[in-house]
Design a protein around this motif. Structure first.
Motif, PDB file in Angstrom:
ATOM      1  N   PHE A 185       0.821  -1.220   0.000  1.00 46.23           N
ATOM      2  CA  PHE A 185       0.000   0.000   0.000  1.00 46.23           C
ATOM      3  C   PHE A 185       0.857   1.273   0.000  1.00 46.23           C
ATOM      4  N   LEU A 186       2.125   1.165   0.357  1.00 41.82           N
ATOM      5  CA  LEU A 186       3.004   2.324   0.333  1.00 41.82           C
ATOM      6  C   LEU A 186       3.628   2.554  -1.043  1.00 41.82           C
ATOM      7  N   ASN A 187       3.349   1.660  -1.990  1.00 44.10           N
ATOM      8  CA  ASN A 187       3.957   1.735  -3.320  1.00 44.10           C
ATOM      9  C   ASN A 187       2.961   2.189  -4.390  1.00 44.10           C
ATOM     10  N   ASN A 188       2.076   3.107  -4.009  1.00 39.40           N
ATOM     11  CA  ASN A 188       1.078   3.643  -4.949  1.00 39.40           C
ATOM     12  C   ASN A 188       0.213   2.553  -5.572  1.00 39.40           C
ATOM     13  N   LEU A 189      -0.123   1.555  -4.785  1.00 34.40           N
ATOM     14  CA  LEU A 189      -0.978   0.461  -5.254  1.00 34.40           C
ATOM     15  C   LEU A 189      -2.384   0.986  -5.536  1.00 34.40           C
ATOM     16  N   THR A 190      -2.954   0.577  -6.663  1.00 32.09           N
ATOM     17  CA  THR A 190      -4.301   1.007  -7.031  1.00 32.09           C
ATOM     18  C   THR A 190      -5.243  -0.191  -7.094  1.00 32.09           C
ATOM     19  N   VAL A 191      -6.536   0.095  -7.127  1.00 30.07           N
ATOM     20  CA  VAL A 191      -7.535  -0.972  -7.261  1.00 30.07           C
ATOM     21  C   VAL A 191      -7.367  -1.680  -8.600  1.00 30.07           C
ATOM     22  N   ASN A 192      -6.994  -0.939  -9.621  1.00 26.45           N
ATOM     23  CA  ASN A 192      -6.754  -1.544 -10.930  1.00 26.45           C
ATOM     24  C   ASN A 192      -5.586  -2.538 -10.865  1.00 26.45           C
ATOM     25  N   ASP A 193      -4.548  -2.174 -10.106  1.00 24.00           N
ATOM     26  CA  ASP A 193      -3.417  -3.093  -9.921  1.00 24.00           C
ATOM     27  C   ASP A 193      -3.883  -4.392  -9.258  1.00 24.00           C
ATOM     28  N   LEU A 194      -4.739  -4.275  -8.255  1.00 24.70           N
ATOM     29  CA  LEU A 194      -5.241  -5.443  -7.534  1.00 24.70           C
ATOM     30  C   LEU A 194      -6.096  -6.325  -8.437  1.00 24.70           C
ATOM     31  N   ALA A 195      -6.944  -5.690  -9.232  1.00 28.55           N
ATOM     32  CA  ALA A 195      -7.793  -6.442 -10.152  1.00 28.55           C
ATOM     33  C   ALA A 195      -6.941  -7.220 -11.154  1.00 28.55           C
ATOM     34  N   ASN A 196      -5.912  -6.578 -11.696  1.00 28.08           N
ATOM     35  CA  ASN A 196      -5.009  -7.262 -12.626  1.00 28.08           C
ATOM     36  C   ASN A 196      -4.278  -8.408 -11.942  1.00 28.08           C
ATOM     37  N   TYR A 197      -3.898  -8.201 -10.695  1.00 24.52           N
ATOM     38  CA  TYR A 197      -3.205  -9.230  -9.911  1.00 24.52           C
ATOM     39  C   TYR A 197      -4.055 -10.489  -9.765  1.00 24.52           C
ATOM     40  N   LEU A 198      -5.377 -10.301  -9.673  1.00 29.87           N
ATOM     41  CA  LEU A 198      -6.296 -11.433  -9.516  1.00 29.87           C
ATOM     42  C   LEU A 198      -6.940 -11.846 -10.835  1.00 29.87           C
ATOM     43  N   SER A 199      -6.490 -11.244 -11.942  1.00 33.76           N
ATOM     44  CA  SER A 199      -7.038 -11.543 -13.275  1.00 33.76           C
ATOM     45  C   SER A 199      -8.543 -11.289 -13.333  1.00 33.76           C
ATOM     46  N   MET A 200      -8.971 -10.162 -12.771  1.00 31.02           N
ATOM     47  CA  MET A 200     -10.370  -9.766 -12.782  1.00 31.02           C
ATOM     48  C   MET A 200     -10.473  -8.367 -13.359  1.00 31.02           C
ATOM     49  N   SER A 201     -11.671  -8.013 -13.832  1.00 29.64           N
ATOM     50  CA  SER A 201     -11.893  -6.631 -14.227  1.00 29.64           C
ATOM     51  C   SER A 201     -11.981  -5.773 -12.963  1.00 29.64           C
ATOM     52  N   THR A 202     -11.676  -4.492 -13.110  1.00 29.37           N
ATOM     53  CA  THR A 202     -11.689  -3.599 -11.942  1.00 29.37           C
ATOM     54  C   THR A 202     -13.083  -3.515 -11.320  1.00 29.37           C
ATOM     55  N   SER A 203     -14.114  -3.424 -12.162  1.00 26.79           N
ATOM     56  CA  SER A 203     -15.482  -3.306 -11.637  1.00 26.79           C
ATOM     57  C   SER A 203     -15.909  -4.581 -10.925  1.00 26.79           C
ATOM     58  N   ASN A 204     -15.597  -5.747 -11.502  1.00 23.54           N
ATOM     59  CA  ASN A 204     -15.960  -7.009 -10.865  1.00 23.54           C
ATOM     60  C   ASN A 204     -15.215  -7.202  -9.551  1.00 23.54           C
ATOM     61  N   PHE A 205     -13.928  -6.865  -9.553  1.00 27.26           N
ATOM     62  CA  PHE A 205     -13.149  -7.006  -8.325  1.00 27.26           C
ATOM     63  C   PHE A 205     -13.706  -6.107  -7.220  1.00 27.26           C
ATOM     64  N   SER A 206     -14.000  -4.850  -7.560  1.00 27.69           N
ATOM     65  CA  SER A 206     -14.512  -3.908  -6.557  1.00 27.69           C
ATOM     66  C   SER A 206     -15.840  -4.377  -5.977  1.00 27.69           C
ATOM     67  N   THR A 207     -16.721  -4.847  -6.853  1.00 24.48           N
ATOM     68  CA  THR A 207     -18.027  -5.353  -6.403  1.00 24.48           C
ATOM     69  C   THR A 207     -17.851  -6.588  -5.529  1.00 24.48           C
ATOM     70  N   TYR A 208     -17.007  -7.492  -5.971  1.00 27.80           N
ATOM     71  CA  TYR A 208     -16.751  -8.756  -5.275  1.00 27.80           C
ATOM     72  C   TYR A 208     -16.146  -8.515  -3.897  1.00 27.80           C
ATOM     73  N   PHE A 209     -15.157  -7.609  -3.834  1.00 29.02           N
ATOM     74  CA  PHE A 209     -14.489  -7.295  -2.583  1.00 29.02           C
ATOM     75  C   PHE A 209     -15.466  -6.728  -1.569  1.00 29.02           C
ATOM     76  N   LYS A 210     -16.298  -5.793  -2.021  1.00 26.07           N
ATOM     77  CA  LYS A 210     -17.242  -5.157  -1.089  1.00 26.07           C
ATOM     78  C   LYS A 210     -18.310  -6.128  -0.623  1.00 26.07           C
ATOM     79  N   LYS A 211     -18.788  -7.021  -1.515  1.00 26.41           N
ATOM     80  CA  LYS A 211     -19.792  -8.000  -1.112  1.00 26.41           C
ATOM     81  C   LYS A 211     -19.243  -8.932  -0.049  1.00 26.41           C
TER      82      LYS A 211
END
Length: 277
Positions: A185-211
């Motif tokens: 988190f100190l390395n300018n990590l973004t939600v888009n980076d996380l979604a790519n890390y999990l091979s998911m789209s950003t919108s799907n990852f965000s929805t999935y994470f919050k659910k």
């Protein structure tokens, strides 16, 4: 049965929309290993007992009075020393996800990943008997009835103390994201980076994470940064802390810090100073 693999498992089994029902009859001594693949498994014994080692770690014996809930992608070393009949349900992630969403089940995001759950079989005895009886019947409505009972048994598991075990497939993905957040988190990590890390789209990852967690990934990252800010403010200036954490707008940093902790960064520093002296 003297061998064990993915193809042979279905010889005496049945697959429906929501689950696979697997039946095993071991007539003699057997020792071998298997995996739970992409779905969690509810493992029960009809007769006999199993000696198992889960993920090269947890060892125990279980019999007809107990069951284990085995998360996806688990490895099992198994030894059977006397005739044993086993009845296993492989529950689809789609069903788990749908029911958990409808009844608002969330796992504890700080909890360590659950490797398995072992419990008394009477927790699910009634619906398990229904599934077993229908499985043995020769009726055109068999798959329909089994899927009804699949929903019932999944609901029973989720509304007891087993939700984290049953949601471990979701847990694994989210835990990977959380681990990545905590490390980077100190390395300018973004939600888009996380979604790519999990091979998911950003919108799907965000929805999935919050659910799954009840909080958006952006807010989770923000909380990590603000908690880190409190530590750094003990020894650094407000401006330095803000820049170090990636906040170029100092006013915005002060605003979100106060929203979370109820005081400004400077007030936090003064409060700490007064406590020391």
């Amino acid at each position: 049965m003297n061998s064990f693999n993915r193809k042979l498992e279905m010889n005496d089994g049945l697959e429906t929309k929501y689950m696979k029902v697997l039946y095993y009859d071991f007539n003699s001594y057997y020792k071998g290993s298997y995996k739970s693949y992409e779905y969690p498994r509810l493992c029960t014994i009809l007769e006999g007992e199993k000696r198992v080692t889960i993920n090269s770690n947890e060892k125990f014996i279980y019999n007809k009075d107990q069951f284990i809930l085995l998360p996806s992608n688990s490895s099992v070393e198994m030894e059977i020393q006397k005739p044993t009949k086993a009845f296993v349900l492989e529950i689809s992630n789609e069903l788990i996800h749908n029911i958990s969403n409808q009844i608002s089940i969330k796992f504890n995001v700080e909890q360590k990943e659950v490797s398995l759950f072992k419990s008394k079989v009477n927790l699910i005895d009634d619906v398990l008997n229904k599934i077993h009886n229908v499985f043995l019947q020769n009726t055109k409505n068999k798959e329909f009835l089994l899927d009804l009972y699949a929903q019932e048994i999944t609901y029973s598991l989720l509304t007891n103390e087993l939700s984290n075990s049953l949601l471990c497939h979701e847990n694994t993905l989210i835990q990977k994201a959380i681990s990545k957040m905590k490390n980077d988190f100190l390395n300018n990590l973004t939600v888009n980076d996380l979604a790519n890390y999990l091979s998911m789209s950003t919108s799907n990852f965000s929805t999935y994470f919050k659910k799954c967690t009840g909080i958006s990934p952006n807010n989770y990252l923000k909380n990590l940064k603000l908690n880190e800010a409190k530590k750094r403010l003990l020894n650094e200036s407000v401006t330095d802390v803000a820049y170090d954490l990636g906040y170029e707008n100092i006013s915005y940093f002060i605003k979100i810090f106060k929203e979370k902790f109820g005081i400004t960064p400077k007030q936090f520093q003064l409060k700490d100073f007064n406590l020391k002296f």
